[in-house]
Design an enzyme around this catalytic site. Structure first.
Site, PDB file in Angstrom:
ATOM      1  N   ASN A   1     -18.027  10.945 -10.950  1.00 59.31           N
ATOM      2  CA  ASN A   1     -19.280  10.800 -11.111  1.00 59.31           C
ATOM      3  C   ASN A   1     -19.711  10.073 -12.655  1.00 59.31           C
ATOM      4  O   ASN A   1     -19.458  10.333 -12.970  1.00 59.31           O
ATOM      5  CB  ASN A   1     -19.910  11.941 -10.883  1.00 59.31           C
ATOM      6  CG  ASN A   1     -21.433  11.219 -10.029  1.00 59.31           C
ATOM      7  OD1 ASN A   1     -21.810  10.522  -9.691  1.00 59.31           O
ATOM      8  ND2 ASN A   1     -22.807  12.187 -10.925  1.00 59.31           N
TER       9      ASN A   1
ATOM     10  N   THR B   1     -26.627  18.277  -8.488  1.00 57.92           N
ATOM     11  CA  THR B   1     -28.065  17.786  -7.652  1.00 57.92           C
ATOM     12  C   THR B   1     -28.048  16.588  -7.036  1.00 57.92           C
ATOM     13  O   THR B   1     -28.739  16.190  -5.487  1.00 57.92           O
ATOM     14  CB  THR B   1     -29.476  18.291  -8.353  1.00 57.92           C
ATOM     15  OG1 THR B   1     -29.248  19.431  -9.385  1.00 57.92           O
ATOM     16  CG2 THR B   1     -30.113  18.492  -7.706  1.00 57.92           C
ATOM     17  N   LYS B   2     -27.890  14.915  -8.414  1.00 53.22           N
ATOM     18  CA  LYS B   2     -28.618  14.093  -7.735  1.00 53.22           C
ATOM     19  C   LYS B   2     -27.743  14.062  -6.416  1.00 53.22           C
ATOM     20  O   LYS B   2     -27.784  13.146  -5.641  1.00 53.22           O
ATOM     21  CB  LYS B   2     -28.215  13.218  -8.681  1.00 53.22           C
ATOM     22  CG  LYS B   2     -28.506  11.490  -9.028  1.00 53.22           C
ATOM     23  CD  LYS B   2     -29.701  11.939  -9.754  1.00 53.22           C
ATOM     24  CE  LYS B   2     -30.512   9.639  -9.873  1.00 53.22           C
ATOM     25  NZ  LYS B   2     -30.956   9.700 -10.317  1.00 53.22           N
TER      26      LYS B   2
ATOM     27  N   HIS C   1     -26.060  28.442  -7.707  1.00 53.76           N
ATOM     28  CA  HIS C   1     -25.838  30.026  -6.888  1.00 53.76           C
ATOM     29  C   HIS C   1     -25.103  30.612  -6.701  1.00 53.76           C
ATOM     30  O   HIS C   1     -24.735  31.175  -6.553  1.00 53.76           O
ATOM     31  CB  HIS C   1     -26.978  29.231  -5.428  1.00 53.76           C
ATOM     32  CG  HIS C   1     -28.126  30.326  -5.376  1.00 53.76           C
ATOM     33  ND1 HIS C   1     -28.989  30.515  -3.952  1.00 53.76           N
ATOM     34  CD2 HIS C   1     -28.975  30.030  -6.054  1.00 53.76           C
ATOM     35  CE1 HIS C   1     -29.789  31.339  -4.349  1.00 53.76           C
ATOM     36  NE2 HIS C   1     -29.779  31.369  -5.306  1.00 53.76           N
TER      37      HIS C   1
ATOM     38  N   GLY D   1     -24.426  15.850 -12.436  1.00 57.83           N
ATOM     39  CA  GLY D   1     -24.600  15.444 -10.881  1.00 57.83           C
ATOM     40  C   GLY D   1     -25.120  15.414  -9.752  1.00 57.83           C
ATOM     41  O   GLY D   1     -24.675  15.024  -8.981  1.00 57.83           O
TER      42      GLY D   1
ATOM     43  N   VAL E   1     -22.538  21.887 -15.413  1.00 53.52           N
ATOM     44  CA  VAL E   1     -24.278  21.535 -15.522  1.00 53.52           C
ATOM     45  C   VAL E   1     -24.116  19.890 -15.956  1.00 53.52           C
ATOM     46  O   VAL E   1     -23.685  19.502 -16.887  1.00 53.52           O
ATOM     47  CB  VAL E   1     -25.321  22.832 -16.692  1.00 53.52           C
ATOM     48  CG1 VAL E   1     -23.861  22.128 -17.935  1.00 53.52           C
ATOM     49  CG2 VAL E   1     -26.548  22.422 -16.571  1.00 53.52           C
ATOM     50  N   ASP E   2     -25.080  19.475 -15.114  1.00 57.63           N
ATOM     51  CA  ASP E   2     -25.359  17.795 -16.081  1.00 57.63           C
ATOM     52  C   ASP E   2     -24.520  16.616 -15.345  1.00 57.63           C
ATOM     53  O   ASP E   2     -24.443  15.842 -15.424  1.00 57.63           O
ATOM     54  CB  ASP E   2     -25.592  17.879 -17.494  1.00 57.63           C
ATOM     55  CG  ASP E   2     -26.892  18.415 -18.174  1.00 57.63           C
ATOM     56  OD1 ASP E   2     -27.884  17.900 -17.116  1.00 57.63           O
ATOM     57  OD2 ASP E   2     -27.289  18.162 -19.153  1.00 57.63           O
TER      58      ASP E   2
HETATM   59  P1  GDP Z   1     -26.753  19.029 -12.066  1.00 57.87           P
HETATM   60  O1  GDP Z   1     -27.062  19.937 -13.350  1.00 57.87           O
HETATM   61  O2  GDP Z   1     -24.965  19.288 -11.791  1.00 57.87           O
HETATM   62  O3  GDP Z   1     -27.143  19.123 -10.672  1.00 57.87           O
HETATM   63  O4  GDP Z   1     -27.550  17.602 -13.050  1.00 57.87           O
HETATM   64  P2  GDP Z   1     -28.010  16.139 -12.157  1.00 57.87           P
HETATM   65  O5  GDP Z   1     -27.872  16.128 -10.559  1.00 57.87           O
HETATM   66  O6  GDP Z   1     -29.069  17.047 -12.998  1.00 57.87           O
HETATM   67  O7  GDP Z   1     -27.624  15.371 -13.210  1.00 57.87           O
HETATM   68  C1  GDP Z   1     -27.746  15.104 -15.276  1.00 57.87           C
HETATM   69  C2  GDP Z   1     -28.538  14.083 -15.210  1.00 57.87           C
HETATM   70  O8  GDP Z   1     -27.657  12.822 -14.925  1.00 57.87           O
HETATM   71  C3  GDP Z   1     -29.402  13.735 -15.144  1.00 57.87           C
HETATM   72  O9  GDP Z   1     -30.661  12.607 -15.962  1.00 57.87           O
HETATM   73  C4  GDP Z   1     -29.549  12.799 -14.074  1.00 57.87           C
HETATM   74  O10 GDP Z   1     -30.347  11.981 -13.074  1.00 57.87           O
HETATM   75  C5  GDP Z   1     -28.163  11.885 -14.608  1.00 57.87           C
HETATM   76  N1  GDP Z   1     -27.238  11.442 -12.883  1.00 57.87           N
HETATM   77  C6  GDP Z   1     -26.718  12.109 -11.924  1.00 57.87           C
HETATM   78  N2  GDP Z   1     -25.511  11.434 -11.803  1.00 57.87           N
HETATM   79  C7  GDP Z   1     -25.762  10.065 -12.304  1.00 57.87           C
HETATM   80  C8  GDP Z   1     -24.816   8.824 -12.113  1.00 57.87           C
HETATM   81  O11 GDP Z   1     -24.239   8.767 -10.984  1.00 57.87           O
HETATM   82  N3  GDP Z   1     -25.214   7.920 -12.826  1.00 57.87           N
HETATM   83  C9  GDP Z   1     -25.893   8.540 -14.157  1.00 57.87           C
HETATM   84  N4  GDP Z   1     -26.087   7.282 -14.893  1.00 57.87           N
HETATM   85  N5  GDP Z   1     -26.646   9.337 -14.531  1.00 57.87           N
HETATM   86  C10 GDP Z   1     -26.406  10.596 -13.565  1.00 57.87           C
END
Ligand code: GDP
Length: 362
Positions: A141, A30-31, A91, A28, A25-26
């Site tokens: 990432n 989703t990003k 999922h 990235g 989790v967190d």
């Molecule tokens: P998930 O839980 O794996 O889906 O993670 P998210 O995509 O929700 O990202 C978690 C947090 O990390 C969010 O606040 C994003 O904006 C941040 N984040 C994701 N990718 C990057 C990245 O490449 N660089 C930085 N600095 N922040 C990122």
């Protein structure tokens, strides 16, 4: 018929690979998905990427656009029709029957936060990938979090790395070496992709920033290359149906619908489908095959296009009676004649019994 269909498969007719994104989790996930999905659409170009059902189709022209800065990667040589990216990372990749895990993915992107290294859910994801023998690449990432990192998303990430200051590179090396050791503890051999001259033996890692876009083109190119080298035979389109129910959803005006991923074969309007339900196998007919319109048109009143027939691989919303008792995470079968129905009912029942252990459904 199945054997006949298999004999017709050809590496000159590939379907889109199903791509899953896994990781802690967190990190990235989703990003990264957002980046793969939207970048082209944000450019305001025609067509755009189709926002599908729990799955996003990234067509070849979008792959080309996003990977144009990648060295030694010619977009016009791409043999797959696109990537079908499963965009429900929470999922367990596919459906609710946990044990099925990522078994339907052809390739996975394992996302690791370069600042954190391997975390509990990374290890869990690795276990799942090993169990299902799913090939994967690693996205290291948040590379932009390295102190004084300079972003150049318009460049190949290998070039961008070379442009960093010495102490940035040193921190990068230190992080990467630590992660290599952590992977070795999981019995996995990983290398940075541009130092990997033996992809058969070593798993490639791409430094990325879903934030700035650094390395995203390299990541996409690596997924495509891995598919076309390691997976071409598996990706040869087959008429043998392979279809998984991703979600059961009540939609206002449509009733209860199912979202499926059609991995192989084709679905047609009117097909007799057989799938597992909470009260035993469901037999019904396809009353609608829907896919969303391209992203830029999502605001129009009816967000779906109707199809008479769809050939794999795509994410599809199916309209049919009796879907409120359907089970997510299971196979959907098609009966091509009435004699088959009873056999297929037994097949879906067997699959559910196996997945749920000894718990039998009525
Ligand atoms: P998930 O839980 O794996 O889906 O993670 P998210 O995509 O929700 O990202 C978690 C947090 O990390 C969010 O606040 C994003 O904006 C941040 N984040 C994701 N990718 C990057 C990245 O490449 N660089 C930085 N600095 N922040 C990122």
């Amino acid at each position: 018929r199945k054997e006949e269909n298999n004999n017709k498969r050809s590496v000159d007719n590939l379907r889109s690979p199903i791509v899953c994104v896994l990781g802690h989790v967190d990190t990235g996930k989703t990003k990264i998905l957002d980046k793969i999905r939207h970048s082209h659409v944000q450019d305001g170009e025609a067509g755009g990427i189709t926002q599908q059902i729990g799955a996003t189709n990234v067509p070849v022209y979008a792959i080309k656009e996003q990977s144009k800065m990648v060295k030694n990667f010619q977009g016009n040589e791409i043999k797959i029709p696109g990537l079908l990216v499963i965009d429900t990372p929470g999922h367990e990749s596919f459906g609710n029957l946990r044990s099925r895990g990522s078994s339907n993915c052809d390739i996975a992107i394992l996302v690791v936060d370069i600042m954190h290294g391997l975390e509990p859910q990374t290890i869990e994801s690795i276990g799942l990938l090993k169990k299902n023998k799913t090939p994967f690449v690693v996205a290291l990432n948040k590379v932009d979090r390295l102190y004084e990192w300079k972003s150049h998303p318009e460049n190949d990430i290998a070039t961008t790395l070379r442009k960093q200051k010495q102490y940035v590179l040193e921190e990068f090396r230190e992080k990467v070496n630590g992660i290599i050791v952590q992977f070795a503890e999981q019995s996995l051999n990983v290398k940075l992709f541009h130092e990997n001259d033996d992809p058969e033996t070593w798993i490639s890692m791409v430094p990325t920033s879903a934030h700035s876009g650094d390395g995203m083109g390299n990541l996409i190119a690596l997924v495509v290359k891995t598919c076309e080298t390691k997976l071409a035979r598996k990706l040869a389109f087959s008429e043998n149906l392979q279809c998984t129910v991703l979600e059961v959803k009540a939609i206002q005006g449509l009733g209860t619908t199912i979202d499926v991923v059609l991995t192989n074969g084709r679905l047609k309007y009117g097909d007799t489908i057989v799938l597992p339900g909470t009260e035993g196998p469901i037999v019904t007919h396809i009353k609608g095959l829907l896919m969303p319109q391209p992203l830029r048109e999502l605001r129009v009143k009816n967000p779906y296009d109707k199809f008479n027939e769809i050939q794999a691989a795509y994410g599809i919303k199916i309209l049919a009676k009796d879907m409120d008792k359907a089970l997510a995470g299971t196979s959907l079968l098609v009966a091509y004649n009435d004699d088959e129905i009873e056999i297929l009912k037994e097949e879906v029942q067997a699959e559910v019994s196996e997945a749920l252990g000894s718990i039998k459904l009525k």
